[in-house]
Design a protein around this motif. Structure first.
Motif, PDB file in Angstrom:
ATOM      1  N   TRP A 196       1.027  -0.878   0.187  1.00  0.00           N
ATOM      2  CA  TRP A 196      -0.197   0.274  -0.356  1.00  0.00           C
ATOM      3  C   TRP A 196       0.780   1.020   0.157  1.00  0.00           C
ATOM      4  O   TRP A 196       1.730   1.488   0.982  1.00  0.00           O
ATOM      5  CB  TRP A 196      -1.370   0.397   1.091  1.00  0.00           C
ATOM      6  N   PRO A 197       0.544   1.540  -0.877  1.00  0.00           N
ATOM      7  CA  PRO A 197       1.615   3.432  -1.146  1.00  0.00           C
ATOM      8  C   PRO A 197       1.227   4.212   0.221  1.00  0.00           C
ATOM      9  O   PRO A 197      -0.254   4.552   0.513  1.00  0.00           O
ATOM     10  CB  PRO A 197       1.404   3.977  -2.119  1.00  0.00           C
ATOM     11  N   ASP A 198       2.254   5.057   0.793  1.00  0.00           N
ATOM     12  CA  ASP A 198       2.092   5.632   1.590  1.00  0.00           C
ATOM     13  C   ASP A 198       2.527   7.318   1.324  1.00  0.00           C
ATOM     14  O   ASP A 198       2.948   7.246   0.464  1.00  0.00           O
ATOM     15  CB  ASP A 198       3.365   5.245   2.683  1.00  0.00           C
ATOM     16  N   LEU A 199       2.404   8.310   2.018  1.00  0.00           N
ATOM     17  CA  LEU A 199       2.500   9.168   1.886  1.00  0.00           C
ATOM     18  C   LEU A 199       3.231  10.423   3.075  1.00  0.00           C
ATOM     19  O   LEU A 199       2.608  10.298   3.803  1.00  0.00           O
ATOM     20  CB  LEU A 199       0.526  10.215   1.986  1.00  0.00           C
ATOM     21  N   PHE A 200       4.111  11.170   1.825  1.00  0.00           N
ATOM     22  CA  PHE A 200       4.807  12.291   2.923  1.00  0.00           C
ATOM     23  C   PHE A 200       4.831  13.656   2.488  1.00  0.00           C
ATOM     24  O   PHE A 200       4.674  14.232   1.496  1.00  0.00           O
ATOM     25  CB  PHE A 200       6.352  11.942   2.647  1.00  0.00           C
ATOM     26  N   VAL A 201       3.912  14.049   3.473  1.00  0.00           N
ATOM     27  CA  VAL A 201       3.971  15.968   3.352  1.00  0.00           C
ATOM     28  C   VAL A 201       4.510  16.904   4.391  1.00  0.00           C
ATOM     29  O   VAL A 201       4.555  16.792   5.117  1.00  0.00           O
ATOM     30  CB  VAL A 201       2.074  15.694   3.643  1.00  0.00           C
ATOM     31  N   ALA A 202       5.662  17.173   3.507  1.00  0.00           N
ATOM     32  CA  ALA A 202       6.498  18.499   3.775  1.00  0.00           C
ATOM     33  C   ALA A 202       5.608  19.965   4.105  1.00  0.00           C
ATOM     34  O   ALA A 202       4.643  20.100   3.773  1.00  0.00           O
ATOM     35  CB  ALA A 202       8.103  18.738   3.068  1.00  0.00           C
ATOM     36  N   GLY A 203       5.508  20.187   5.844  1.00  0.00           N
ATOM     37  CA  GLY A 203       5.175  21.295   6.488  1.00  0.00           C
ATOM     38  C   GLY A 203       6.023  22.603   6.134  1.00  0.00           C
ATOM     39  O   GLY A 203       8.400  22.353   6.266  1.00  0.00           O
ATOM     40  N   TYR A 204       5.465  23.450   5.664  1.00  0.00           N
ATOM     41  CA  TYR A 204       6.122  24.835   5.640  1.00  0.00           C
ATOM     42  C   TYR A 204       6.398  25.935   6.783  1.00  0.00           C
ATOM     43  O   TYR A 204       6.801  25.535   7.908  1.00  0.00           O
ATOM     44  CB  TYR A 204       5.840  25.478   4.496  1.00  0.00           C
ATOM     45  N   VAL A 205       5.679  26.085   6.436  1.00  0.00           N
ATOM     46  CA  VAL A 205       5.379  27.447   7.917  1.00  0.00           C
ATOM     47  C   VAL A 205       3.915  27.422   8.126  1.00  0.00           C
ATOM     48  O   VAL A 205       2.996  27.359   7.918  1.00  0.00           O
ATOM     49  CB  VAL A 205       5.353  29.414   7.086  1.00  0.00           C
ATOM     50  N   ASP A 206       3.776  28.428   8.851  1.00  0.00           N
ATOM     51  CA  ASP A 206       3.212  29.052  10.438  1.00  0.00           C
ATOM     52  C   ASP A 206       2.288  29.854   9.842  1.00  0.00           C
ATOM     53  O   ASP A 206       2.886  30.973  11.162  1.00  0.00           O
ATOM     54  CB  ASP A 206       3.643  27.883  11.620  1.00  0.00           C
ATOM     55  N   ARG A 225       6.109  24.628  10.473  1.00  0.00           N
ATOM     56  CA  ARG A 225       5.323  23.045  10.175  1.00  0.00           C
ATOM     57  C   ARG A 225       5.559  21.955  10.138  1.00  0.00           C
ATOM     58  O   ARG A 225       7.098  21.995   9.533  1.00  0.00           O
ATOM     59  CB  ARG A 225       3.724  23.633   9.426  1.00  0.00           C
ATOM     60  N   PRO A 226       5.187  20.745  10.774  1.00  0.00           N
ATOM     61  CA  PRO A 226       5.593  20.185  11.418  1.00  0.00           C
ATOM     62  C   PRO A 226       5.874  19.590   9.871  1.00  0.00           C
ATOM     63  O   PRO A 226       4.676  19.330   9.153  1.00  0.00           O
ATOM     64  CB  PRO A 226       5.398  19.240  11.979  1.00  0.00           C
ATOM     65  N   ASP A 227       6.823  18.608   9.738  1.00  0.00           N
ATOM     66  CA  ASP A 227       6.515  17.436   8.577  1.00  0.00           C
ATOM     67  C   ASP A 227       5.226  15.694   8.869  1.00  0.00           C
ATOM     68  O   ASP A 227       5.531  15.455  10.137  1.00  0.00           O
ATOM     69  CB  ASP A 227       7.573  16.904   7.314  1.00  0.00           C
ATOM     70  N   LEU A 228       4.721  15.939   8.408  1.00  0.00           N
ATOM     71  CA  LEU A 228       3.856  14.769   8.536  1.00  0.00           C
ATOM     72  C   LEU A 228       3.903  13.300   7.494  1.00  0.00           C
ATOM     73  O   LEU A 228       4.782  13.231   6.190  1.00  0.00           O
ATOM     74  CB  LEU A 228       2.256  14.887   7.870  1.00  0.00           C
ATOM     75  N   LEU A 229       3.812  11.913   8.322  1.00  0.00           N
ATOM     76  CA  LEU A 229       4.408  10.983   7.965  1.00  0.00           C
ATOM     77  C   LEU A 229       3.050   9.615   7.923  1.00  0.00           C
ATOM     78  O   LEU A 229       2.380   9.789   9.261  1.00  0.00           O
ATOM     79  CB  LEU A 229       4.881  10.102   7.297  1.00  0.00           C
TER      80      LEU A 229
END
Length: 566
Positions: A196-206, A225-229
Motif C-alpha cells: 500500500w502506498p504511503d504519503l509524506f507531506v512537507a510542512g512549511y510555515v505557520d 509546520r511539522p512534516d507529516l508521514l
C-alpha cells in the motif's frame, strides 16, 4: 522471476538505420546527438492549455503563499494512454473579495489529453478546487487502478479520489490526510513493503505564529509546520484507503521538526530495495532519512509501522542549509546509483550530489565545482528541476526553472529557465554544457517559474516540460528533438520505487526509477523514458518491482511505448 506481460501502445518517431558499437568500459560512448538537436518551443496555447496562475492579479503585495507559487501533475486520469495535466492554482488572500465579486475564487484546472491536444475538463471532473494551492502528487492511493490527486495548500490539503468515470470526489478528512496548515511537497511510495502506498507531506510555515527570536528574514520570521508521514492502512468499507500519521511514532531525529520543507523525494539511494526519503529545507539543513526495515516486517512491529527512519544527512554529506527548494533524482553519471540535485536561491548555487555509496553506507560528494565549464546556479533562483534525457543520447540532462523571490515586480523578477546537456555519453563523465541559448529557452523568455514537470505528453519518445509560473500563463515546452532512438516502459499498475533497467548492446545499462512526487511541488511522467542513441536494438529490459521481484524481457522493441505487467 515473475511472468511477464507485454503489450505495445504505439510505434512513433523516426527509425535511424545505424548501429553503434558500444564499449563495455564506457557503455554510453558515441551514442550522442549534438546539442543543436534539442530545441524547445512553448506550445501551451497551440495545444489548448489555456491557464494562468492567478496570484497578484491586481498588483503585487506581500503575500508569501502567492510568491512561493504552485506545482502541476502529469497523470493519465482516464487511462487512455495519453498523459493529462492537473495544474494547481493560488491567489493573494487580500484579493479574495475581488475575485468573489468577479465571479468566484480561482480554481485548479484539469486538462484532458487527446492525441496531444488538451481540453479543459475541470468543472465536469470535479477537480476545480478553489484553493490557495501549493503542490500536488498523482498517485493511485487506494490501488484501484485509477490515479488519484493529493493537493497541498496554505490551509487544508485535499484528496481527490478518482472515481474511474472521469470524475473525482474529495475525501481528505475521511482518509485522515487533511493536513491543516501550509504544506508544500508531497511524495508517495510503499515504505514498509505491505503493498500500500504511503504519503509524506512537507510542512512549511505557520503564518499564524511569528518567531520572536528571528534574526534573518522569511521564512524564519515565522515558526514552521511539522512534516507529516501517513502510513496507508488499506481500504475501508467504502473502498477508499485510510491513513495513520506516524511521524512521532517513528522517533526519527528531526522528522516532524519545524524546518521549512519545500522539496521531497522517495528514492532508493542505497539500492537495498526500499525507499529512502530526501527533504530539501528552506534555510535549514536538508535531511536524508534512511529506511531501516523492522525485523519481521509490519506484523512484528509493535507500532504497526514496519520500518524506522534514521536521519543521516550529515553523515552522508547532503545536509546543506541553503534555501532548498526543488529536488530531482537520477543516475546522471551512469554508474548505477541514483544521484540528487537541489535548487537553491540566487547566489548560493544549486547542489549536485554524486552518490558514492558502498557497503559502508550512504555517502555523497558535492559536485558543483566539477560539472564542466558551467555554473549550475549562483545567479538566479532555482525551483522545479528534472533529470531527463532530452536529446535521447542515453545520459540524463538537467533542466530547471528560475524566478526571483521575494516577488516585487512580475516582469522584473522573471528569469530564464536553463538546460544543461550531459556529456557522459560522449565520454566526459558527469560534465555538462549550457544549452539554454541553443535549445530555445532564451527565446521562450524569462519566467517566474515555480513548479516544473517533465513528461512525454505527445507520445513521440522525447520528454517535454510543463511550467507553472507565478501570476503568469502556463508554459508547455515541446521538445522538438527528432534524432536518436528511444524506449518508453509503462508499468501495468502503480509502482513508485520500481527500477527499470535497459541493457544496451555490449552490456551498458541505463536505469530509471519511478517517482510519484518530485521537482518542486509536482509529479512527472509516471513511465520510464529512455533515450538509446543510435542503437537499433535493446538487449533486455529488467524491472525490479518494489517488492524485490524482477521481470525480464529480451529483445524489446524500440521507438515504442510498451506496458509490462508484474
Amino acid at each position: 522471476m515473475r511472468a511477464l506481460g507485454l503489450r505495445t501502445i504505439g510505434t512513433l518517431g523516426p527509425l535511424l538505420l545505424l548501429i553503434a558499437c558500444v564499449a563495455p568500459s564506457t557503455p554510453n560512448a558515441n551514442l550522442t546527438a549534438s546539442p543543436g538537436q534539442v530545441h524547445f518551443t512553448d506550445v501551451a496555447g497551440e495545444v489548448g492549455l489555456d491557464f494562468q496562475h492567478s496570484a497578484f492579479h491586481w498588483g503585487v503585495t506581500a503575500d508569501p503563499v502567492a510568491m512561493m507559487g504552485s506545482g502541476l501533475c502529469w497523470l493519465d486520469y482516464d487511462q487512455d494512454g495519453w498523459l493529462d495535466l492537473f495544474v494547481v492554482n493560488s491567489y493573494v488572500e487580500l484579493e479574495a473579495g475581488q475575485w468573489e465579486a468577479e465571479g468566484g475564487l480561482p480554481r485548479a484546472a484539469l486538462f484532458r489529453n487527446v492525441n496531444g491536444q488538451f481540453t479543459e475538463v475541470s468543472q465536469a471532473s470535479g477537480a476545480n478546487l478553489p484553493l490557495r494551492g501549493a503542490g500536488c502528487v498523482a498517485a493511485d492511493l487506494n490501488q484501484d487502478g485509477w490515479p488519484d490527486l493529493y493537493v497541498t495548500t496554505a490551509r487544508f490539503a485535499a484528496l481527490l479520489w478518482n472515481n474511474g468515470d472521469g470524475t473525482f470526489s474529495e475525501g481528505a478528512r475521511a482518509a485522515g490526510v487533511e493536513a491543516y496548515g501550509w504544506h508544500t511537497a508531497a511524495t508517495v511510495g510503499d515504505l514498509n513493503g505491505d503493498g500500500w502506498p504511503d504519503l509524506f507531506v512537507a510542512g512549511y510555515v505557520d503564518l499564524n505564529n511569528r518567531n520572536p527570536n528571528a534574526t534573518v528574514g522569511f521564512p524564519n520570521t515565522h515558526l514552521g509546520r511539522p512534516d507529516l508521514l501517513f502510513i496507508n492502512q488499506g481500504r475501508d468499507a467504502h473502498g477508499q484507503a485510510t491513513f495513520s500519521e506516524v511521524s512521532e511514532k517513528l522517533n526519527a531525529a528531526t522528522l516532524g521538526e519545524l524546518e521549512y520543507g519545500l522539496g521531497a523525494l522517495f528514492t532508493d539511494l542505497d539500492d537495498d530495495v526500499d525507499l529512502d526519503l530526501y527533504v530539501a529545507n528552506d534555510t535549514n539543513p536538508n535531511r536524508l532519512y534512511r529506511n531501516d526495515p523492522w525485523p519481521g516486517g509490519r506484523a512484528a512491529d509493535p507500532t504497526g509501522i514496519g520500518f524506522r527512519f534514521t536521519e543521516i544527512g550529515g553523515a552522508a554529506h547532503v545536509d546543506d542549509n541553503k534555501s532548498g527548494m526543488g529536488v530531482a533524482g537520477g543516475d546522471y553519471n551512469a554508474d548505477g546509483r541514483f544521484d540528487l540535485f537541489v535548487t537553491n536561491m540566487g547566489w548560493q548555487e544549486n547542489s549536485v550530489y554524486l552518490n558514492q555509496s558502498a557497503e559502508n553506507g550512504l555517502r555523497f560528494q558535492d559536485m558543483r565545482d566539477d560539472s564542466g565549464n558551467v555554473q549550475l546556479g549562483g545567479r538566479w533562483t532555482g525551483w522545479g528541476a528534472t533529470w531527463a534525457d532530452f536529446d535521447r543520447d542515453t545520459d540524463l540532462d538537467l533542466l530547471y526553472v528560475n524566478g526571483r523571490i521575494p516577488v516585487i515586480d512580475l516582469k522584473a523578477d522573471a528569469e530564464v529557465a536553463q538546460v544543461f546537456g550531459n556529456l557522459t555519453a560522449q565520454g566526459q563523465i558527469g560534465q555538462f554544457e549550457d544549452w539554454t541559448q541553443a535549445s530555445g529557452l532564451a527565446q521562450v523568455g524569462p519566467l517566474l517559474g515555480r513548479g516544473a514537470a517533465a513528461a512525454d505528453y505527445d507520445n513521440d519518445g522525447d520528454l517535454d516540460v510543463a511550467i507553472n509560473s507565478v501570476g503568469s500563463p502556463l508554459v508547455l515546452l515541446r521538445n522538438e528533438n527528432n534524432a536518436n532512438h528511444w524506449l518508453t516502459v509503462q508499468l501495468d499498475g502503480f509502482y513508485p520505487g520500481a527500477v527499470i533497467t535497459a541493457v544496451l548492446p555490449g552490456g551498458g545499462e541505463l536505469r530509471r526509477e519511478i517517482h510519484a512526487g518530485s521537482s518542486y511541488l509536482s509529479s512527472e511522467d509516471p513511465r520510464g523514458v529512455f533515450g538509446v542513441g543510435l542503437v537499433d536494438k535493446i538487449t533486455e529490459i529488467k524491472v525490479r518491482w518494489p517488492n524485490g521481484h524482477e521481470t525480464r524481457l529480451t529483445d524489446p522493441p524500440i521507438n515504442q511505448i510498451s506496458v509490462i505487467q508484474p
